[in-house]
Design a protein around this motif. Structure first.
Motif, short mmCIF file in Angstrom:
data_model
loop_
_atom_site.label_atom_id
_atom_site.label_comp_id
_atom_site.label_asym_id
_atom_site.label_seq_id
_atom_site.Cartn_x
_atom_site.Cartn_y
_atom_site.Cartn_z
N LEU A 1 0.85 -1.19 0.00
CA LEU A 1 0.00 0.00 0.00
C LEU A 1 0.89 1.24 0.00
O LEU A 1 1.68 1.45 0.92
CB LEU A 1 -0.89 0.02 1.26
CG LEU A 1 -1.71 1.30 1.48
CD1 LEU A 1 -2.76 1.48 0.39
CD2 LEU A 1 -2.38 1.28 2.86
N GLY A 2 0.78 2.05 -1.05
CA GLY A 2 1.56 3.30 -1.11
C GLY A 2 0.68 4.44 -0.63
O GLY A 2 -0.44 4.60 -1.10
N ILE A 3 1.20 5.23 0.31
CA ILE A 3 0.43 6.37 0.83
C ILE A 3 1.11 7.65 0.37
O ILE A 3 2.30 7.84 0.60
CB ILE A 3 0.37 6.33 2.37
CG1 ILE A 3 -0.41 5.09 2.84
CG2 ILE A 3 -0.26 7.61 2.93
CD1 ILE A 3 -0.46 4.91 4.34
N CYS A 4 0.37 8.56 -0.29
CA CYS A 4 0.87 9.86 -0.69
C CYS A 4 2.15 9.73 -1.52
O CYS A 4 2.09 9.26 -2.64
CB CYS A 4 1.07 10.72 0.57
SG CYS A 4 1.26 12.45 0.18
N ARG B 1 -6.08 0.40 -11.90
CA ARG B 1 -7.29 1.14 -12.27
C ARG B 1 -7.66 2.04 -11.11
O ARG B 1 -7.26 1.81 -9.96
CB ARG B 1 -8.47 0.23 -12.58
CG ARG B 1 -8.30 -1.15 -12.09
CD ARG B 1 -9.41 -2.06 -12.50
NE ARG B 1 -9.92 -2.55 -11.22
CZ ARG B 1 -11.09 -2.30 -10.74
NH1 ARG B 1 -11.95 -1.57 -11.42
NH2 ARG B 1 -11.44 -2.76 -9.57
N THR B 2 -8.43 3.06 -11.44
CA THR B 2 -8.79 4.00 -10.38
C THR B 2 -10.01 3.47 -9.62
O THR B 2 -10.93 2.91 -10.22
CB THR B 2 -9.06 5.40 -10.97
OG1 THR B 2 -9.31 6.29 -9.89
CG2 THR B 2 -10.26 5.43 -11.91
N ALA C 1 -7.41 7.04 -5.33
CA ALA C 1 -7.09 5.69 -4.85
C ALA C 1 -7.03 4.78 -6.06
O ALA C 1 -7.91 4.84 -6.93
CB ALA C 1 -8.15 5.20 -3.87
N ILE C 2 -5.99 3.95 -6.13
CA ILE C 2 -5.81 3.08 -7.30
C ILE C 2 -5.47 1.67 -6.84
O ILE C 2 -4.97 1.48 -5.72
CB ILE C 2 -4.70 3.60 -8.24
CG1 ILE C 2 -3.37 3.74 -7.47
CG2 ILE C 2 -5.09 4.94 -8.86
CD1 ILE C 2 -2.17 4.06 -8.37
N GLU C 3 -5.75 0.69 -7.69
CA GLU C 3 -5.38 -0.69 -7.32
C GLU C 3 -4.97 -1.51 -8.53
O GLU C 3 -5.41 -1.25 -9.65
CB GLU C 3 -6.54 -1.39 -6.60
CG GLU C 3 -7.68 -1.77 -7.51
CD GLU C 3 -8.66 -2.75 -6.88
OE1 GLU C 3 -8.46 -3.20 -5.74
OE2 GLU C 3 -9.67 -3.07 -7.55
N ASP C 4 -4.12 -2.48 -8.25
CA ASP C 4 -3.85 -3.55 -9.20
C ASP C 4 -4.24 -4.80 -8.44
O ASP C 4 -3.45 -5.34 -7.66
CB ASP C 4 -2.36 -3.57 -9.58
CG ASP C 4 -2.02 -4.74 -10.50
OD1 ASP C 4 -2.79 -5.74 -10.51
OD2 ASP C 4 -0.99 -4.67 -11.19
N LEU D 1 -1.49 -4.61 -5.35
CA LEU D 1 -0.77 -3.35 -5.11
C LEU D 1 -1.80 -2.23 -5.06
O LEU D 1 -2.68 -2.16 -5.91
CB LEU D 1 0.23 -3.09 -6.23
CG LEU D 1 1.23 -4.21 -6.54
CD1 LEU D 1 2.10 -3.84 -7.74
CD2 LEU D 1 2.11 -4.49 -5.32
N PHE D 2 -1.68 -1.36 -4.05
CA PHE D 2 -2.67 -0.31 -3.84
C PHE D 2 -1.99 1.03 -3.60
O PHE D 2 -0.88 1.08 -3.05
CB PHE D 2 -3.54 -0.64 -2.62
CG PHE D 2 -4.26 -1.95 -2.74
CD1 PHE D 2 -5.57 -2.00 -3.19
CD2 PHE D 2 -3.60 -3.14 -2.44
CE1 PHE D 2 -6.23 -3.21 -3.32
CE2 PHE D 2 -4.25 -4.36 -2.58
CZ PHE D 2 -5.57 -4.39 -3.02
N GLY D 3 -2.67 2.11 -3.98
CA GLY D 3 -2.11 3.43 -3.71
C GLY D 3 -3.21 4.40 -3.31
O GLY D 3 -4.29 4.39 -3.89
N ILE D 4 -2.94 5.22 -2.29
CA ILE D 4 -3.90 6.28 -1.94
C ILE D 4 -3.15 7.60 -1.77
O ILE D 4 -2.09 7.66 -1.14
CB ILE D 4 -4.72 5.94 -0.66
CG1 ILE D 4 -3.84 5.46 0.48
CG2 ILE D 4 -5.78 4.91 -0.96
CD1 ILE D 4 -4.61 5.02 1.72
#
Ligand code: XMP
Length: 513
Positions: A78-81, A143-144, A155-158, A163-166
């Motif tokens: 999880l990636g933050i910022c 994808r968003t 917020a995005i995810e694979d 793998l996730f990002g916010i």
């Protein structure tokens, strides 16, 4: 070994807050430098990896970047910022300088409720942002799943690679459901149970201490503060009489402090307690000294001398125990400056000289302060000790301005005890960061009975704070202030004026010195 989440630190001021949130979800968390090799991370067998925020831009020349191999460990990330920028940088996305910084509250719209991060959460959420750069093209395979007015990719995810990002910060209070988002990642996506509790830690710590110490003796400097008190109770549970605690009375303690420590640890816990009353020595060395830095130096040195002599008296010991906490051992990342790490050093006055040859036992070194408090309660320590407000190492010396005399200390102790008693009675004491009296070296004229007086001044200081770095003064109700002031002027001889400190930090400090 506990299940754990590894948190890579890119220099965010919130890294430790994220780590604490993970632990509040009953999962152990470890903070590592951003560039820790993937192979080393793999050895810890983490259930998930979180990339913290940070002040840099991924495209800056010396931008902090992780080992790319972390994305191939098969562990959810999880990636933050800034963590999102890192994902984009390595996995084919694009980050650009935003037109304006997105800072503060924003409304998040969840576009795809099937994303595990937002499971059981409303479609519209308040979140908190703090970033300048912006994701403009998603990394490959992503994808968003949520947007804000300012960002298509909040917020995005694979989902396949987990793998996730916010872009926003789930760890701060201004993201009210942030805890749930993190919990969804930790429990739902990473599959962690709830294995991290202070009860289970207690048993593990007792075993670890016994293993480390064997049949040897351990010495601990007990100050009566939260950390050394909990360390003492924990070590005593593990090794009983192999532990000797040394408690130094430097003559600068508050009312009844020495008595309470002796009562709790000596009489109740039956810990071997060596009480060193060095009042006379400290006050002699401080006589006539008014400069705050000089006072601190004198106290620091006298403490070492007294403690060193006391350890000799205590008999041969192989180990010295210390109440070091996790924030003291985390290797700080000096990107953009980590304020917490930089400010800390000037307060560390109690360090012992290198030539004291002990091996160290540090049973609290993977705990945060709130966990130490829970552990203390688990060990049966009274609330008065476990929920104690911070008290500076140099004691009342930083609250008795000008030269220190026994008479001024008597006045200060008595006035301070009244402040504390009344704040406790009003149920405010444990809700404030610090509440105390300060003796100002200012005499003014007063009248008491038929007599004119020319006496000292007491200032009342009550502050709210999260960590002591910044603080605001507490709006203590007028009626309560009146009661405190009346009691102080009526009950304590040698002062005739009580004033209230209305200064926040900055520009003031908490202590007056
Ligand atoms: P200031 O006065 O700098 O204090 O705003 C911030 C926090 O640190 C505590 N403090 C100390 N703690 N040794 C300590 O262990 C010290 O010399 C010392 N000086 C200040 C202060 O009580 C406040 O919580």
């Amino acid at each position: 070994m506990n299940e754990q989440i590894v948190l890579l630190d890119f220099g965010s001021q919130y890294t430790q807050v994220i780590a604490r949130r993970v632990r509040e979800a009953s999962v152990y968390s470890t903070i590592l430098r951003y560039d820790t090799p993937a192979a080393e991370i793999a050895k810890l067998n983490p259930k998930g990896i979180i990339l913290s925020g940070g002040p840099s831009s991924v495209y800056a020349k010396d931008a902090p970047l992780p080992d790319k191999a972390i994305f191939g460990l098969g562990v959810p990330v999880l990636g933050i910022c800034y963590g999102v920028q890192v994902l984009a940088h390595f996995l084919g996305g694009k980050v650009e300088k935003g037109q304006h910084r997105e800072y503060g509250k924003a409304a998040l719209s969840v576009r795809d409720g099937s994303c595990e991060l937002f499971k059981k959460l409303p479609k519209s959420l308040q979140v908190w942002n703090s970033h300048g750069d912006k994701l403009t093209k998603m990394p490959t395979g992503f994808r968003t799943v949520a947007t804000t007015d300012n960002s298509e990719y909040a917020a995005i995810e694979d989902r396949k690679r987990r793998l996730f990002g916010i872009q926003f910060h789930p760890e701060v209070v201004h993201t009210p459901r942030g805890k749930d988002i993190l919990a969804n990642f930790i429990h739902g996506i990473c599959g962690c149970g709830k294995s991290w509790t202070m009860r289970s830690y207690l048993d593990e710590a007792v075993d670890a201490i016994r293993k480390q110490v064997g049949k040897e003796k351990v010495i601990l400097g007990l100050s009566g503060g939260v950390d050394s008190s909990v360390a003492a109770a924990l070590l005593h549970r593990a090794i009983g009489d192999q532990l000797t605690c040394i408690f130094v009375n430097n003559g600068l303690l508050r009312a009844r402090e020495a008595e309470v420590v002796q009562e709790v640890f000596g009489r109740n816990f039956k810990i071997k307690l060596q009480y060193e009353d060095a009042t006379e020595l400290f006050l002699r060395k401080l006589k006539g000294v008014t400069d705050p830095e000089k006072k601190r130096k004198i106290i620091g040195k006298a403490f070492i001398d007294v403690f060193q002599a006391a350890t000799k008296k205590a008999g041969k010991a192989k180990f010295l125990a210390q109440g070091t906490l996790y924030p003291d051992v985390i290797e700080s990342v000096p990107i953009g400056g980590n304020p917490a790490a930089m400010i800390k050093s000037h307060h560390n006055v109690g360090g012992l000289p290198k030539d004291m040859k002990f091996a160290l036992v540090e049973p609290l070194k993977c705990l945060f302060k709130d966990e130490v408090r829970q552990l203390g309660l688990e060990l049966g320590l009274p609330k008065e000790i476990v929920l104690r407000q911070p008290f500076p190492g140099p004691g009342l010396a930083v609250r008795c301005l000008g030269d220190i005399t026994e008479d001024k200390l008597r006045i200060l102790r008595r006035a301070d005890a009244i402040v504390v008693e009344e704040m406790k009675a009003a149920d405010l004491y444990y809700k404030t960061w610090q509440t105390f009296a300060v003796l100002l070296p200012v005499r003014s004229v007063g009248v008491q009975g038929d007599e004119r007086t020319y006496d000292w001044t007491i200032a009342i200081r009550a502050v709210e704070s999260q960590d002591g770095m910044t603080a605001d003064w507490v709006r203590v109700p007028y009626d309560l202030l009146e009661k405190i002031s009346l009691r102080i002027t009526n009950e304590v001889r040698g002062l005739n004026r009580v004033v209230l400190d209305l200064t926040s930090k900055p520009p003031g400090t908490i202590e007056w010195e």
